[in-house]
Design a protein around this motif. Structure first.
Motif, PDB file in Angstrom:
ATOM      1  N   THR A  64      -5.279   2.298 -19.995  1.00 44.59           N
ATOM      2  CA  THR A  64      -4.421   1.097 -20.027  1.00 44.59           C
ATOM      3  C   THR A  64      -2.963   1.490 -19.788  1.00 44.59           C
ATOM      4  O   THR A  64      -2.223   0.736 -19.153  1.00 44.59           O
ATOM      5  CB  THR A  64      -4.567   0.326 -21.363  1.00 44.59           C
ATOM      6  OG1 THR A  64      -4.668   1.263 -22.433  1.00 44.59           O
ATOM      7  CG2 THR A  64      -5.776  -0.564 -21.346  1.00 44.59           C
ATOM      8  N   ARG A  84       1.575   1.048 -16.238  1.00 47.19           N
ATOM      9  CA  ARG A  84       2.647   1.687 -15.450  1.00 47.19           C
ATOM     10  C   ARG A  84       2.567   1.275 -13.973  1.00 47.19           C
ATOM     11  O   ARG A  84       3.583   1.150 -13.306  1.00 47.19           O
ATOM     12  CB  ARG A  84       2.601   3.211 -15.612  1.00 47.19           C
ATOM     13  CG  ARG A  84       3.289   3.670 -16.906  1.00 47.19           C
ATOM     14  CD  ARG A  84       3.386   5.182 -16.998  1.00 47.19           C
ATOM     15  NE  ARG A  84       2.094   5.793 -17.247  1.00 47.19           N
ATOM     16  CZ  ARG A  84       1.537   5.902 -18.453  1.00 47.19           C
ATOM     17  NH1 ARG A  84       2.167   5.469 -19.532  1.00 47.19           N
ATOM     18  NH2 ARG A  84       0.352   6.468 -18.607  1.00 47.19           N
ATOM     19  N   GLN A 127      -8.394  -5.557 -30.348  1.00 46.63           N
ATOM     20  CA  GLN A 127      -8.861  -5.064 -29.039  1.00 46.63           C
ATOM     21  C   GLN A 127     -10.284  -4.519 -29.147  1.00 46.63           C
ATOM     22  O   GLN A 127     -11.116  -4.729 -28.257  1.00 46.63           O
ATOM     23  CB  GLN A 127      -7.926  -3.973 -28.508  1.00 46.63           C
ATOM     24  CG  GLN A 127      -6.565  -4.486 -28.077  1.00 46.63           C
ATOM     25  CD  GLN A 127      -5.636  -3.387 -27.598  1.00 46.63           C
ATOM     26  OE1 GLN A 127      -6.059  -2.288 -27.242  1.00 46.63           O
ATOM     27  NE2 GLN A 127      -4.344  -3.673 -27.576  1.00 46.63           N
ATOM     28  N   GLN A 131       6.466  -0.273 -28.734  1.00 42.85           N
ATOM     29  CA  GLN A 131       5.518  -1.250 -29.301  1.00 42.85           C
ATOM     30  C   GLN A 131       4.292  -1.359 -28.409  1.00 42.85           C
ATOM     31  O   GLN A 131       4.323  -0.944 -27.254  1.00 42.85           O
ATOM     32  CB  GLN A 131       6.167  -2.639 -29.362  1.00 42.85           C
ATOM     33  CG  GLN A 131       7.473  -2.708 -30.121  1.00 42.85           C
ATOM     34  CD  GLN A 131       7.304  -2.491 -31.606  1.00 42.85           C
ATOM     35  OE1 GLN A 131       6.231  -2.763 -32.158  1.00 42.85           O
ATOM     36  NE2 GLN A 131       8.329  -1.981 -32.255  1.00 42.85           N
ATOM     37  N   ARG A 163       6.523  16.770 -22.082  1.00 45.36           N
ATOM     38  CA  ARG A 163       6.076  15.908 -20.980  1.00 45.36           C
ATOM     39  C   ARG A 163       7.265  15.198 -20.325  1.00 45.36           C
ATOM     40  O   ARG A 163       7.268  14.978 -19.115  1.00 45.36           O
ATOM     41  CB  ARG A 163       5.065  14.880 -21.517  1.00 45.36           C
ATOM     42  CG  ARG A 163       4.434  14.025 -20.425  1.00 45.36           C
ATOM     43  CD  ARG A 163       3.219  13.281 -20.931  1.00 45.36           C
ATOM     44  NE  ARG A 163       3.555  12.239 -21.876  1.00 45.36           N
ATOM     45  CZ  ARG A 163       2.656  11.540 -22.569  1.00 45.36           C
ATOM     46  NH1 ARG A 163       1.375  11.783 -22.439  1.00 45.36           N
ATOM     47  NH2 ARG A 163       3.040  10.608 -23.416  1.00 45.36           N
TER      48      ARG A 163
HETATM   49  P1  ADP Z   1       0.541   7.447 -24.929  1.00 39.80           P
HETATM   50  O1  ADP Z   1      -0.882   7.569 -25.325  1.00 39.80           O
HETATM   51  O2  ADP Z   1       1.163   8.746 -24.544  1.00 39.80           O
HETATM   52  O3  ADP Z   1       1.354   6.663 -25.904  1.00 39.80           O
HETATM   53  P2  ADP Z   1      -0.150   5.542 -22.816  1.00 39.80           P
HETATM   54  O4  ADP Z   1       0.101   5.907 -21.412  1.00 39.80           O
HETATM   55  O5  ADP Z   1      -1.556   5.435 -23.266  1.00 39.80           O
HETATM   56  O6  ADP Z   1       0.666   6.628 -23.607  1.00 39.80           O
HETATM   57  O7  ADP Z   1       0.571   4.182 -23.180  1.00 39.80           O
HETATM   58  C1  ADP Z   1       1.949   3.968 -22.965  1.00 39.80           C
HETATM   59  C2  ADP Z   1       2.379   2.643 -23.593  1.00 39.80           C
HETATM   60  O8  ADP Z   1       1.654   1.568 -22.967  1.00 39.80           O
HETATM   61  C3  ADP Z   1       2.071   2.494 -25.086  1.00 39.80           C
HETATM   62  O9  ADP Z   1       3.087   3.052 -25.905  1.00 39.80           O
HETATM   63  C4  ADP Z   1       1.964   0.973 -25.217  1.00 39.80           C
HETATM   64  O10 ADP Z   1       3.232   0.367 -25.293  1.00 39.80           O
HETATM   65  C5  ADP Z   1       1.316   0.549 -23.912  1.00 39.80           C
HETATM   66  N1  ADP Z   1      -0.156   0.486 -24.042  1.00 39.80           N
HETATM   67  C6  ADP Z   1      -1.055   1.334 -23.491  1.00 39.80           C
HETATM   68  N2  ADP Z   1      -2.314   0.998 -23.831  1.00 39.80           N
HETATM   69  C7  ADP Z   1      -2.210  -0.091 -24.639  1.00 39.80           C
HETATM   70  C8  ADP Z   1      -3.131  -0.912 -25.347  1.00 39.80           C
HETATM   71  N3  ADP Z   1      -4.448  -0.669 -25.310  1.00 39.80           N
HETATM   72  N4  ADP Z   1      -2.650  -1.950 -26.083  1.00 39.80           N
HETATM   73  C9  ADP Z   1      -1.343  -2.210 -26.126  1.00 39.80           C
HETATM   74  N5  ADP Z   1      -0.414  -1.476 -25.516  1.00 39.80           N
HETATM   75  C10 ADP Z   1      -0.825  -0.435 -24.764  1.00 39.80           C
END
Ligand code: ADP
Length: 187
Positions: free
Chosen positions: A32, A37, A93, A58, A128
């Motif tokens: 996700t 991104r 979720q 958040q 990173r």
């Molecule tokens: P990491 O695991 O390094 O925090 P991710 O790439 O998985 O990075 O996620 C980056 C950001 O994207 C999270 O901090 C959040 O804000 C958002 N995000 C990712 N996946 C979710 C999800 N399943 N629900 C809500 N927000 C999400």
């Protein structure tokens, strides 16, 4: 169809392990974070909305990510399996995913949880930040918020999946190949 969840705090190495798992088991990798991104890069409405949450450390609203996941599942009916990375991140979720898969008469097979300490999270994310250009990695305050969000909103899922008998834990501070070997035993 097989469904696996790669679980763990930010910086746990989910993305790294997901890549290896996808090569070996030919699952479809659904991150996700990557999907969000991509929306941000393409400057879509969804991307703009997501960005406002992400730069604050958040979570993006549940309905937004659940919709993205649903789209991934229904548009890839021929996949051998799915590997969710960074999803689910809240109980809501997880419940939505169960409902979604239930409609297809499918279910999550296992939740593979990679465990690292808060200290390691901070070190890894700072490292990173020097390699990838992620705004949410570059700022100490955002990192702190992401760790807090993980503990408050995401960690309760450990109990949720333990109760379903699907939860396995892997120590995430060793060598990449060793961690992968441990993970592979559970697939
Ligand atoms: P990491 O695991 O390094 O925090 P991710 O790439 O998985 O990075 O996620 C980056 C950001 O994207 C999270 O901090 C959040 O804000 C958002 N995000 C990712 N996946 C979710 C999800 N399943 N629900 C809500 N927000 C999400």
């Amino acid at each position: 169809m097989r469904y696996f969840i790669l679980f763990g705090p930010p910086g746990a190495g989910k993305g790294t392990q997901a890549k290896l798992m996808v090569e070996k088991f030919e699952f479809r990798h659904v991150s996700t974070g990557d999907l969000l991104r991509r929306e941000i890069k393409n400057e879509t409405e969804l991307g703009k909305l997501a960005q406002s949450y992400i730069v604050d450390g958040q979570l993006v609203p549940d309905e937004v990510v659940v919709k993205m996941i649903k789209h991934e599942i229904v548009s890839n009916p021929d996949a051998k399996g799915f590997l969710f990375d960074g999803f689910p991140r809240t109980t809501e979720q997880a419940e939505s995913l169960d409902a979604l898969l239930g409609e297809l008469d499918h279910q999550v097979e296992k939740v593979i949880s990679i465990i690292i300490s808060d200290e390691t999270i901070k070190e890894r994310i700072k490292h990173r930040a020097t390699i990838e250009n992620r705004k949410d990695d570059a700022d100490e305050k955002i990192i702190e918020n992401r760790i807090k969000t993980y503990h408050d909103k995401t960690e309760p899922l450990i109990t949720f999946y333990k109760e379903q008998g699907k939860y396995v834990e892997i120590a995430g501070e060793g060598l990449i190949e060793e961690i992968f070997e441990e993970i592979s035993k559970h697939i």
